[in-house]
Design a protein around this motif. Structure first.
Motif, PDB file in Angstrom:
ATOM      1  N   ASP A  74       7.585   9.714  -2.519  1.00 10.31           N
ATOM      2  CA  ASP A  74       6.908   9.866  -3.804  1.00 10.31           C
ATOM      3  C   ASP A  74       5.397   9.991  -3.642  1.00 10.31           C
ATOM      4  OD1 ASP A  74       5.698   6.961  -4.425  1.00 10.31           O
ATOM      5  OD2 ASP A  74       7.686   6.727  -3.523  1.00 10.31           O
ATOM      6  N   VAL A  75       4.793  10.661  -4.609  1.00  7.81           N
ATOM      7  CA  VAL A  75       3.366  10.938  -4.612  1.00  7.81           C
ATOM      8  C   VAL A  75       2.551   9.651  -4.767  1.00  7.81           C
ATOM      9  CG1 VAL A  75       1.534  12.189  -5.828  1.00  7.81           C
ATOM     10  CG2 VAL A  75       3.768  13.220  -5.562  1.00  7.81           C
ATOM     11  N   GLU A  76       3.081   8.697  -5.539  1.00  8.27           N
ATOM     12  CA  GLU A  76       2.356   7.449  -5.767  1.00  8.27           C
ATOM     13  C   GLU A  76       2.096   6.708  -4.461  1.00  8.27           C
ATOM     14  OE1 GLU A  76       5.132   8.302  -7.551  1.00  8.27           O
ATOM     15  OE2 GLU A  76       4.103   8.850  -9.413  1.00  8.27           O
ATOM     16  N   THR A  77       3.092   6.674  -3.590  1.00  5.25           N
ATOM     17  CA  THR A  77       2.927   6.004  -2.298  1.00  5.25           C
ATOM     18  C   THR A  77       1.881   6.722  -1.452  1.00  5.25           C
ATOM     19  OG1 THR A  77       5.222   5.246  -2.361  1.00  5.25           O
ATOM     20  CG2 THR A  77       4.131   5.204  -0.215  1.00  5.25           C
ATOM     21  N   LEU A  78       1.907   8.045  -1.486  1.00  2.00           N
ATOM     22  CA  LEU A  78       0.916   8.822  -0.739  1.00  2.00           C
ATOM     23  C   LEU A  78      -0.492   8.514  -1.252  1.00  2.00           C
ATOM     24  CD1 LEU A  78       0.127  11.007   1.308  1.00  2.00           C
ATOM     25  CD2 LEU A  78       0.603  12.703  -0.476  1.00  2.00           C
ATOM     26  N   ALA A  79      -0.668   8.492  -2.559  1.00  2.00           N
ATOM     27  CA  ALA A  79      -1.981   8.192  -3.133  1.00  2.00           C
ATOM     28  C   ALA A  79      -2.419   6.776  -2.767  1.00  2.00           C
ATOM     29  CB  ALA A  79      -1.947   8.372  -4.643  1.00  2.00           C
ATOM     30  N   LEU A  80      -1.505   5.817  -2.848  1.00  2.00           N
ATOM     31  CA  LEU A  80      -1.823   4.429  -2.512  1.00  2.00           C
ATOM     32  C   LEU A  80      -2.224   4.298  -1.043  1.00  2.00           C
ATOM     33  CD1 LEU A  80      -1.960   1.486  -3.410  1.00  2.00           C
ATOM     34  CD2 LEU A  80       0.468   1.284  -2.849  1.00  2.00           C
ATOM     35  N   MET A  81      -1.492   4.943  -0.158  1.00  2.00           N
ATOM     36  CA  MET A  81      -1.821   4.890   1.270  1.00  2.00           C
ATOM     37  C   MET A  81      -3.198   5.511   1.530  1.00  2.00           C
ATOM     38  SD  MET A  81       1.813   5.782   3.117  1.00  2.00           S
ATOM     39  CE  MET A  81       1.154   5.701   4.778  1.00  2.00           C
TER      40      MET A  81
END
Length: 115
Positions: A74-81
């Motif tokens: 998911d994109v949210e995990t990418l943004a958080l990382m």
């Protein structure tokens, strides 16, 4: 707590003692803090992925490719990382930006020039 011996240059130890005294701590505490930080960084799920996140944050690789290379769902995990790695929020990749420019140009050509 375990004790161990470390060999360091005399001058470095002298400088560390001065810093420790100035900051009201001990050389032992400084070494422990640095070692904890090093282990935490190397144990992080981001370890080894910084280059991918950096390129993504600069728009050098697409969101899709970054997620694929990092095995994310998911994109949210990418943004958080990306944020946790200390990089700026992502922007569009160069190919995505070029595609948007082309689409805009096509729209202007089709519907007339903007005011």
């Amino acid at each position: 707590m375990a004790n161990f011996t470390v060999a360091i240059p005399d001058e470095l130890l002298s400088q560390a003692k001065v810093v420790a005294a100035r900051t009201d701590t001990s050389v032992n505490a400084i070494i422990r803090q640095l070692l904890e930080g090093y282990v935490r960084n190397e144990s992080s799920p981001l370890s080894g992925n910084y280059e991918i996140l950096f390129k993504y944050s600069l728009g050098q690789i697409s969101e899709h490719n970054a997620m694929k290379e990092l095995h994310l769902d998911d994109v949210e995990t990418l943004a958080l990382m990306t944020i946790q790695a200390g990089f700026p929020l992502p922007r569009l990749s160069l190919p995505e930006t070029a595609a948007m420019q082309k689409n805009f140009g096509d729209m202007v050509d089709r519907f007339g020039h903007t005011a």
